[in-house]
Design an enzyme around this catalytic site. Structure first.
Site, short mmCIF file in Angstrom:
data_model
loop_
_atom_site.label_atom_id
_atom_site.label_comp_id
_atom_site.label_asym_id
_atom_site.label_seq_id
_atom_site.Cartn_x
_atom_site.Cartn_y
_atom_site.Cartn_z
N ASP A 192 0.85 -1.19 0.00
CA ASP A 192 0.00 0.00 0.00
C ASP A 192 0.88 1.24 0.00
O ASP A 192 1.81 1.35 0.81
CB ASP A 192 -0.90 0.02 1.23
CG ASP A 192 -2.02 -0.98 1.15
OD1 ASP A 192 -3.03 -0.68 0.50
OD2 ASP A 192 -1.88 -2.07 1.75
N HIS A 208 -7.52 5.76 0.68
CA HIS A 208 -8.41 5.59 1.82
C HIS A 208 -7.58 5.58 3.10
O HIS A 208 -6.35 5.49 3.06
CB HIS A 208 -9.19 4.28 1.69
CG HIS A 208 -8.31 3.06 1.63
ND1 HIS A 208 -7.55 2.75 0.52
CD2 HIS A 208 -8.06 2.06 2.54
CE1 HIS A 208 -6.88 1.64 0.73
NE2 HIS A 208 -7.17 1.20 1.96
N ASP A 255 -7.56 -4.69 9.31
CA ASP A 255 -6.77 -3.49 9.53
C ASP A 255 -6.10 -3.56 10.91
O ASP A 255 -6.78 -3.62 11.94
CB ASP A 255 -7.64 -2.23 9.44
CG ASP A 255 -7.99 -1.87 8.01
OD1 ASP A 255 -7.50 -2.56 7.09
OD2 ASP A 255 -8.75 -0.90 7.80
N GLU A 299 -11.17 -0.63 -2.66
CA GLU A 299 -12.08 -1.32 -3.56
C GLU A 299 -13.09 -0.35 -4.18
O GLU A 299 -13.48 0.64 -3.56
CB GLU A 299 -12.84 -2.42 -2.80
CG GLU A 299 -11.92 -3.48 -2.24
CD GLU A 299 -12.59 -4.40 -1.24
OE1 GLU A 299 -12.11 -5.54 -1.09
OE2 GLU A 299 -13.56 -3.98 -0.59
N LYS A 330 -9.70 -3.07 -7.90
CA LYS A 330 -10.19 -4.13 -7.02
C LYS A 330 -11.70 -4.05 -6.84
O LYS A 330 -12.25 -2.98 -6.60
CB LYS A 330 -9.49 -4.02 -5.67
CG LYS A 330 -9.68 -5.21 -4.75
CD LYS A 330 -8.79 -5.05 -3.52
CE LYS A 330 -8.98 -6.16 -2.52
NZ LYS A 330 -8.12 -5.95 -1.33
N HIS A 357 -20.17 -11.92 -0.83
CA HIS A 357 -20.78 -13.22 -1.13
C HIS A 357 -21.96 -13.57 -0.25
O HIS A 357 -22.68 -14.54 -0.52
CB HIS A 357 -19.72 -14.32 -1.00
CG HIS A 357 -19.09 -14.37 0.37
ND1 HIS A 357 -19.65 -15.06 1.42
CD2 HIS A 357 -17.96 -13.79 0.87
CE1 HIS A 357 -18.90 -14.92 2.50
NE2 HIS A 357 -17.86 -14.15 2.19
N THR A 394 -11.60 -10.64 -4.90
CA THR A 394 -11.26 -11.29 -3.63
C THR A 394 -12.08 -12.55 -3.40
O THR A 394 -12.90 -12.93 -4.23
CB THR A 394 -11.47 -10.32 -2.46
OG1 THR A 394 -12.85 -9.96 -2.41
CG2 THR A 394 -10.64 -9.07 -2.63
N GLU A 404 -7.26 -12.53 -5.05
CA GLU A 404 -6.71 -12.41 -3.71
C GLU A 404 -7.54 -13.28 -2.77
O GLU A 404 -8.71 -13.57 -3.06
CB GLU A 404 -6.78 -10.97 -3.20
CG GLU A 404 -5.95 -9.97 -3.94
CD GLU A 404 -6.09 -8.56 -3.36
OE1 GLU A 404 -6.75 -8.41 -2.30
OE2 GLU A 404 -5.54 -7.62 -3.95
N ASN A 405 -6.95 -13.67 -1.66
CA ASN A 405 -7.76 -14.25 -0.59
C ASN A 405 -8.30 -13.13 0.27
O ASN A 405 -7.61 -12.13 0.53
CB ASN A 405 -6.95 -15.25 0.24
CG ASN A 405 -5.63 -14.71 0.74
OD1 ASN A 405 -4.85 -14.16 -0.04
ND2 ASN A 405 -5.35 -14.87 2.02
N ALA A 406 -9.55 -13.25 0.70
CA ALA A 406 -10.20 -12.17 1.44
C ALA A 406 -9.75 -12.13 2.89
O ALA A 406 -9.69 -11.06 3.50
CB ALA A 406 -11.72 -12.35 1.37
N LEU A 407 -9.45 -13.30 3.47
CA LEU A 407 -9.07 -13.40 4.87
C LEU A 407 -7.77 -14.19 4.99
O LEU A 407 -7.47 -15.03 4.13
CB LEU A 407 -10.17 -14.10 5.68
CG LEU A 407 -11.55 -13.43 5.67
CD1 LEU A 407 -12.58 -14.33 6.35
CD2 LEU A 407 -11.50 -12.07 6.36
N ARG A 425 -1.34 -12.26 4.12
CA ARG A 425 -0.27 -11.36 3.81
C ARG A 425 0.98 -11.82 4.53
O ARG A 425 0.92 -12.76 5.33
CB ARG A 425 -0.64 -9.93 4.19
CG ARG A 425 -0.55 -9.55 5.62
CD ARG A 425 -0.91 -8.08 5.90
NE ARG A 425 -2.27 -7.66 5.54
CZ ARG A 425 -2.54 -6.73 4.64
NH1 ARG A 425 -1.53 -6.13 3.99
NH2 ARG A 425 -3.77 -6.40 4.38
#
Length: 615
Positions: A187, A227, A235, A319, A431, A436, A478, A516-519, A558
């Site tokens: 970022d 952002h 975060d 996003e 992004k 879902h 994601t 990407e993986n969301a979690l 990450r």
């Protein structure tokens, strides 16, 4: 038939008289404006009449012939054909800068027919047509591997503009490279770089971090993060917007998104003020573009070689969406439907104009009053229930307006980014959130409050993919790691169906798809799911054995102390190998032996990185 033709690009100069578009078979479309071009540009024609054919579909049958050309008074004769192997590269390096959608652009384009047999001309019945070339990368083929990138910690560069945990970062980079990782994602925070004042940029921390990655042979994906950090899933630190922006917000709270209760969301500026000079004389879009232009100028020697991708932030968490489900202060909890964010004065003013334009001024007072609150379920609200207000004329009007505001926002920012980074060799991406939950219901309420007008009866992702495609932007999506069976059944979640829909939309628009993986996940089940879904072997009917080109990249969430734990690292190294190999898997014994060798070789680096990561 008359048409107002607008050039998509800054390289225009003015003349007088009537311009025309050259078309085969002596068909000429006149333009009411004067257009002359000093270089190749895409042409957008807003059709002002309905003279496209007297019967259903007749206009569509003519489209591929009537508009297969460019301006007569331009050097388009030197253009390579779209079938030429070098056409994409020629356009990428030579074509003029994109611009935002012209005023009066009719958004009824989406969901309508496309001319048969010609991917370069999209007819949207009775309103507009765009002629353009898609920007595509060199195909890796259906059996190609998927390069893996790893996101860095959110605070890799701190508020003092220096690299955090340098020794751990260095050891981590060595380990990632040894494991076969392609590169890293970082970022680039607006709140850090431009914190000292408007257009006072300090890139020092990022210069150091990117050069560190270069030294280790890692490629870099840079996220233009407009952002704040803090308030979203995952975060782990707080990085606010630049102080001078925060000051403007304090003076005018309507600069940020607002819900119907008056709650302000300070994570990202409201798109309602995109075109207003509310930031010390600049508009937010101008501020974003100035930031990106400074980045380009300061990193020009690394773009295309080390920095291979620029992901353009367009909303909360980077996003393209409204902050319909803010976790900050416990306002929203999964799997709540969220709330519409359209109550700042700028959004309300725009809504009023839209309602008055169709003779329904009463529809312009705000969003639906019966849409519940953040943590309701669809069937608990009159608006989102099975046959609720979302299906009425008012519901369709409001949801169309809300989603088009988001699309227009993306168009403005991506248009600017495309012009700024064209010719640098870096790929652009954007992004889209993987919302879902409640996907299995008719209304798809959580998607609607985020700005994605996607229901059981309406495709909301093809319009987004087409908008990305107009600027040659990769769509980053994601929740690739998620399985339907892992989700709470009562919430009607379906991340797999959602991924399938977005994949089909991307193919339809000719847009590359990344994931990407969301979690954060470190288990074998999640890795297996990513390997499987990254092949993109599905169509509208479900999973398929049909060979398709896979994702262009996967970014893992990450780098952390947990990733470098012994068992987690062992599984990750094996996962990276499987992604690299694509379909050409080695026998299990050989693959296992190779992975174990890499794990053993990187163990000292991993132990050092783990020990230093948060110390």
């Amino acid at each position: 038939m008359a048409a107002a033709c607008t050039l998509v690009g800054p390289s225009t100069f003015w003349g007088t008289g009537v311009s025309s578009v050259a078309v085969p078979e002596s068909s000429v479309v006149e333009s009411s404006s004067s257009i002359v071009v000093d270089g190749p540009s895409r042409v957008r024609c807003v059709i002002q009449g309905s003279n496209l054919g007297s019967g259903p579909g007749q206009g569509l049958q003519r489209s591929s012939k009537d508009l297969e050309a460019s301006l007569t008074a331009s050097p388009f004769s030197a253009l390579p054909s779209s079938s030429s192997p070098s056409a994409d590269e020629w356009w990428r390096s030579q074509s003029s800068r994109g611009s935002a959608r012209p005023e009066g652009f009719d958004m009824r384009m989406f969901g309508t027919a496309t001319a048969e047999g010609h991917t370069g001309v999209d007819w949207e019945v009775g309103t507009w047509v765009e002629h353009h070339l898609e920007e595509t990368s060199t195909s890796r083929g259906t059996s190609g591997g998927v390069p893996v990138f790893v996101m860095l910690p959110l605070d890799s560069v701190n508020m003092n503009n220096s690299v955090n945990r340098k020794r751990a970062m260095n050891a981590g980079f060595l380990a990632l490279k040894s494991a076969g990782v392609e590169g890293i994602m970082m970022d680039v925070w607006w709140g850090i770089v431009e914190k000292d004042g408007p257009m006072k940029y300090n890139w020092s921390g990022y210069v150091e971090l990117i050069n560190m990655a270069k030294k280790h042979g890692l490629k870099v994906q840079c996220v233009m993060s407009f952002h704040q950090c803090g308030g979203n899933v995952g975060d782990s630190c707080n990085i606010p917007l630049p102080p001078w922006v925060v000051e403007e917000i304090r003076n005018n709270n309507d600069l940020v998104y607002t819900d119907k209760y008056g709650n302000r969301n300070y994570e990202y500026l409201s798109l309602g003020c995109d075109n207003l000079p509310v930031l010390k004389g600049r508009t937010p879009v101008q501020a974003y573009c100035d930031f990106m232009r400074s980045f380009r100028d300061n990193f020009k020697d690394l773009l295309g070689e080390t920095i291979i991708e620029i992901q353009v932030g367009m909303g909360p968490a980077g996003e393209l969406r409204f902050p319909g489900y803010p976790e900050q202060n416990g306002r929203w909890r999964f799997p709540g439907i969220g709330e519409f964010q359209c109550y700042d004065k700028y959004m309300v003013a725009n809504l009023k104009c839209a309602a008055e334009a169709i003779g329904k001024p009463a529809w312009g007072n705000g969003g639906p009053s019966d849409a519940g609150d953040y943590n309701r379920w669809p069937d608990e609200t009159p608006f989102f229930s099975r046959d609720g207000g979302w299906k009425t004329a008012y519901g369709e009007f409001f949801l169309t307006w809300y989603s088009e505001m988001l699309l227009n926002h993306g168009e403005k920012i991506l248009s600017g980014a495309a012009g700024i980074f064209r010719g640098t060799g870096a790929v652009l991406s954007g992004k889209v959130a993987g919302i879902h939950w409640h996907y299995g219901t008719r209304s798809h309420a959580a998607e609607l409050t985020a700005g994605y007008y996607n229901t059981r009866y309406r495709d909301g992702y093809t319009p987004i993919a087409r908008m990305f495609g107009r600027h040659g932007v990769t769509l980053n999506f994601t929740c690739i790691e998620m399985k339907d069976e892992e989700q709470p059944p009562q919430a009607a979640c379906s991340p797999e169906s959602l991924l399938r829909q977005v994949t089909v939309a991307s193919r339809t628009a000719g847009v590359r798809l990344a994931g990407e993986n969301a979690l954060p996940r470190f288990d074998q089940s999640a890795y297996n799911q990513v390997v499987k879904k990254s092949r993109l072997r599905f169509n509208l009917n479900g999973d398929s054995n049909e060979e398709q080109e896979p994702m262009c990249a996967f970014t893992y969430l990450r780098m952390s102390e947990s990733l470098f734990q012994a068992e987690n690292w062992r599984l990750f190294v094996s996962f990276v190998r499987h992604m690299q190999e694509g379909r050409t898997f080695q026998p299990w014994e050989q693959g296992h032996q190779d992975s174990e060798s890499q794990v053993h070789a990187t163990r000292p680096l991993v132990q050092e990185a783990q020990a230093l990561m948060y110390h």
